[in-house]
Write a protein that holds these residues in place. Structure first.
Motif, PDB file in Angstrom:
ATOM      1  N   PRO A 207      -6.107  10.992   4.806  1.00 33.44           N
ATOM      2  CA  PRO A 207      -5.642  10.342   3.566  1.00 33.44           C
ATOM      3  C   PRO A 207      -5.980  11.176   2.339  1.00 33.44           C
ATOM      4  CG  PRO A 207      -7.609   9.249   4.399  1.00 33.44           C
ATOM      5  CD  PRO A 207      -7.230  10.260   5.426  1.00 33.44           C
TER       6      PRO A 207
ATOM      7  N   VAL B 246       0.318   5.197   0.435  1.00 32.14           N
ATOM      8  CA  VAL B 246      -0.728   6.146   0.814  1.00 32.14           C
ATOM      9  C   VAL B 246      -0.100   7.483   1.180  1.00 32.14           C
ATOM     10  CG1 VAL B 246      -2.806   6.510   2.178  1.00 32.14           C
ATOM     11  CG2 VAL B 246      -1.970   4.181   1.815  1.00 32.14           C
TER      12      VAL B 246
ATOM     13  N   HIS C  43      -4.185   6.964  -2.629  1.00 31.18           N
ATOM     14  CA  HIS C  43      -3.818   5.568  -2.405  1.00 31.18           C
ATOM     15  C   HIS C  43      -3.555   4.886  -3.735  1.00 31.18           C
ATOM     16  CE1 HIS C  43      -4.363   1.211  -2.109  1.00 31.18           C
ATOM     17  NE2 HIS C  43      -4.010   1.325  -0.843  1.00 31.18           N
TER      18      HIS C  43
ATOM     19  N   ASP D 144      -3.379  -4.850   6.080  1.00 33.20           N
ATOM     20  CA  ASP D 144      -4.539  -4.137   5.562  1.00 33.20           C
ATOM     21  C   ASP D 144      -5.068  -3.093   6.533  1.00 33.20           C
ATOM     22  OD1 ASP D 144      -4.917  -4.864   2.987  1.00 33.20           O
ATOM     23  OD2 ASP D 144      -6.295  -6.505   3.396  1.00 33.20           O
TER      24      ASP D 144
ATOM     25  N   ASP E 208      -8.324   1.346   7.618  1.00 37.44           N
ATOM     26  CA  ASP E 208      -8.498   0.124   6.836  1.00 37.44           C
ATOM     27  C   ASP E 208      -7.995   0.423   5.426  1.00 37.44           C
ATOM     28  OD1 ASP E 208      -9.427  -1.956   5.207  1.00 37.44           O
ATOM     29  OD2 ASP E 208     -11.152  -2.330   6.492  1.00 37.44           O
ATOM     30  N   LEU E 209      -6.787  -0.040   5.100  1.00 37.70           N
ATOM     31  CA  LEU E 209      -6.186   0.299   3.815  1.00 37.70           C
ATOM     32  C   LEU E 209      -6.898  -0.388   2.651  1.00 37.70           C
ATOM     33  CD1 LEU E 209      -2.387   0.335   4.719  1.00 37.70           C
ATOM     34  CD2 LEU E 209      -4.067   2.185   4.766  1.00 37.70           C
TER      35      LEU E 209
ATOM     36  N   LEU F 190      -9.590   1.935   1.901  1.00 34.80           N
ATOM     37  CA  LEU F 190      -9.053   3.095   1.196  1.00 34.80           C
ATOM     38  C   LEU F 190      -8.803   2.763  -0.270  1.00 34.80           C
ATOM     39  CD1 LEU F 190      -6.417   4.887   3.482  1.00 34.80           C
ATOM     40  CD2 LEU F 190      -8.630   5.746   2.701  1.00 34.80           C
TER      41      LEU F 190
ATOM     42  N   GLU G 143      -1.891   0.789  -4.943  1.00 39.04           N
ATOM     43  CA  GLU G 143      -1.155  -0.439  -4.634  1.00 39.04           C
ATOM     44  C   GLU G 143       0.018  -0.521  -5.600  1.00 39.04           C
ATOM     45  OE1 GLU G 143      -1.866  -5.222  -4.762  1.00 39.04           O
ATOM     46  OE2 GLU G 143      -3.397  -4.015  -3.718  1.00 39.04           O
TER      47      GLU G 143
ATOM     48  N   HIS H 128       0.854  -1.179   0.000  1.00 38.59           N
ATOM     49  CA  HIS H 128       0.000   0.000   0.000  1.00 38.59           C
ATOM     50  C   HIS H 128       0.896   1.237   0.000  1.00 38.59           C
ATOM     51  CE1 HIS H 128      -3.785  -2.101   0.844  1.00 38.59           C
ATOM     52  NE2 HIS H 128      -3.154  -2.804   1.778  1.00 38.59           N
TER      53      HIS H 128
END
Length: 563
Positions: free
Chosen positions: A40, A28, A43, A125, A140-141, A144, A45, A26
């Motif tokens: 945030p 962010v 985001h 996560d 909670d990624l 996100l 990945e 992740h």
């Protein structure tokens, strides 16, 4: 006799315990809000190098102007890191803006950019972020990620002209300082100009020792972004101005581009915090764009603008003025090496330090006047006076440093941390080298390894089966400083092996005993930039193999001993 299942298990554990891995993560971007909460902004990945080793602890300064430390922890596996966000942006420019050389005009302003990046494995996560202001926040990624398109920076992040193009010079990001150079204020037809300016910037940066000697420890990656307009925004001069639309700094009166407003990739602008020469890019956009190169440690924004200026901080920003690179050379001493300013321009309210008692001072300043207790005592020029009169050559104890004219001392009469143009002093050079090998908060967590991780043959992560009377080669790739040298030594059961000074070694044993041997490779940087009395073991990297000796007919084809 080792059981084959146990040996196989050891090999398997060795694989999963390798400290540096490339894996999904992740990425962010957050902003630290005024109330101390993390918000945030972006985001994505990414695939990046993850170092699961715990970084060495880093002292956090106290006081009103100390950085805000943000700590983030994964709740699934406990992955933990911290990032420091400066409360103050230190701007150091040459007083003579025409030449960009000489005495520094130091300015300190409230840091307008409070963004930071969290990079954690996708297996984490859910993370907790502790900003030191109340209870930790939980994010909670995965959620996100699912709503990434609705985050504030979604759809606003500039895209590189050549997405995920070849990395710049250097090697494995798992064992390098990864430096990005982003283009800002260059139009679509100015890519060749950007490459030329970036090459000149690189030449200027690495012309300075100790950056020069360790140039190959840095991955230098220029990334071209297209801007609609050319150059930065220059707010017009207006006495008493207190908004971003104008500039109250009297030096703005001579700005030939005053009043210019541009639409550029990272919104770089002059006169941030009413300091005319202070150029700052939009940190959030820069950090989000850097997700295409997620292993980054350092980012410099190169602005296509001829007026002298720049800034340090989390993101370095410089204009294309011929002497602007010196601003980055100086500021990198702060952001990477954790050096103090050595000039004595007053800065009321700056947190105090003391090597006699209290919060210790940075490596290049001290209030200690007892010669034997000065922390750079091994580097003192023999016979030099302590304290040292101004103008004296060599390394001593010169009064005036860290914004104080008396009672605080620096190692040399002149240094890049005092004025723009002189070389770094011996203490500053040494600290840079120590930082490279100690770790700077990025990857690798514990600093550069002179033995390239993963290059060992055979792998050193599990015991090695060896048949009596055979010849087994051992080797590894060695990282040698561009401007220095290393010594290589092999040891067997702790005893140095004569005439074994190369990166490969051929092991042989005629008898069945001893049944267990330990082979060690030791590589040491022989630089004269670090005093032997102050290297603290940082300049030596080691690998160790456990060798299980047996006769040939008791070894399976897979290399493990028969029961």
């Amino acid at each position: 006799m080792q059981h084959p299942v146990r040996l196989a298990l050891a090999a398997l554990l060795g694989f999963f315990c390798m400290p540096i891995l490339a894996e999904p993560a992740h990425y962010v971007v957050f902003r630290l809000a005024e109330d101390g909460t993390a918000v945030p902004l972006f985001h994505r990945e990414v695939d990046m190098t993850i170092d699961h080793a715990t970084p060495p602890p880093k002292a956090l300064r106290t006081g009103a102007d100390a950085p805000d430390r943000v700590t983030f922890r994964g709740l699934a596996h406990g992955y933990s890191r911290h990032v420091d966000i400066p409360r103050v942006l230190h701007a150091g420019f040459a007083r003579d803006a025409r030449t960009g050389l000489g005495e520094i005009d130091g300015r300190e302003v409230a840091n307008p950019s409070r963004e930071f990046v969290v990079r954690v494995p996708v297996t984490e996560d859910v993370i907790e972020i502790d900003t030191g202001n109340g209870e930790p926040q939980r994010f909670d990624l995965a959620a996100l990620a699912a709503h990434a398109d609705s985050l504030p920076l979604a759809g606003r992040v500039p895209k590189p002209a050549h997405p995920r193009g070849a990395r710049g010079t250097g090697g494995d990001p798992a064992n390098r300082v990864d430096m990005l150079v982003f283009a800002d204020g260059f139009t679509a037809d100015q890519e060749d100009l950007f490459q030329a300016k970036t090459a000149a910037l690189r030449d200027a940066f690495f012309a300075h020792s100790p950056y020069l000697e360790y140039e190959n420890f840095v991955n230098w990656t220029p990334v071209f972004f297209v801007s609609q307009d050319e150059g930065a925004t220059h707010p017009p001069y207006q006495p008493g101005c207190n908004s971003s639309s104008c500039c109250a700094d009297a030096s703005a009166q001579s700005d030939p581009l005053a009043g210019q407003v541009t639409d550029i990739a990272f919104a770089s602008r002059f006169c941030v915090a009413q300091v005319h020469r202070l150029i700052v890019a939009d940190y959030g956009l820069v950090m989000a764009a850097a997700a295409d190169y997620p292993d980054w440690d350092v980012i410099i924004v190169s602005v296509n603008d001829p007026v002298y200026g720049g800034s340090g901080g989390a993101i370095g920003t410089i204009s294309s003025h011929v002497q602007a690179p010196l601003v980055i050379v100086h500021e990198y001493g702060h952001t990477f090496t954790d050096l103090a300013d050595e000039y004595d321009t007053a800065y009321p309210g700056f947190p105090i330090c003391s090597d006699i008692g209290g919060t210790a001072c940075e490596a290049n300043v001290t209030d200690q006047t007892l010669a034997s207790q000065i922390k750079w005592a091994p580097l003192l020029t023999p016979g030099i006076d302590i304290p040292t009169p101004p103008g004296t050559p060599g390394t001593g104890l010169f009064e005036g440093a860290r914004y104080i004219s008396s009672g605080m001392y620096r190692p040399a009469d002149q240094c890049m941390m005092r004025s723009l143009g002189p070389a770094f002093c011996a203490v500053c050079k040494q600290e840079y080298v120590r930082q490279i090998y100690r770790g700077w908060g990025g990857v690798p967590a514990n600093g550069i390894d002179l033995i390239e991780p993963g290059s060992e043959s055979p792998s050193s992560d599990a015991p090695v089966a060896y048949a009596v009377g055979s010849f087994m080669p051992f080797s590894a790739d060695v990282l040698r400083p561009a401007g220095g040298s290393v010594t290589i030594e092999w040891r067997l059961d702790g005893t140095p092996i004569a005439d074994a000074a190369d990166a490969d070694f051929l092991f042989s044993q005629a008898s069945e005993f001893p049944v267990t041997r330990t082979l060690e490779l030791r590589v040491t940087d022989t630089t004269d930039l670090v005093s032997p009395a102050m290297e603290d073991g940082l300049l030596t990297s080691t690998r160790s193999w456990t060798i299980h000796v047996t006769v040939a007919d008791r070894i399976f084809a897979d290399g493990f001993e028969q029961p």
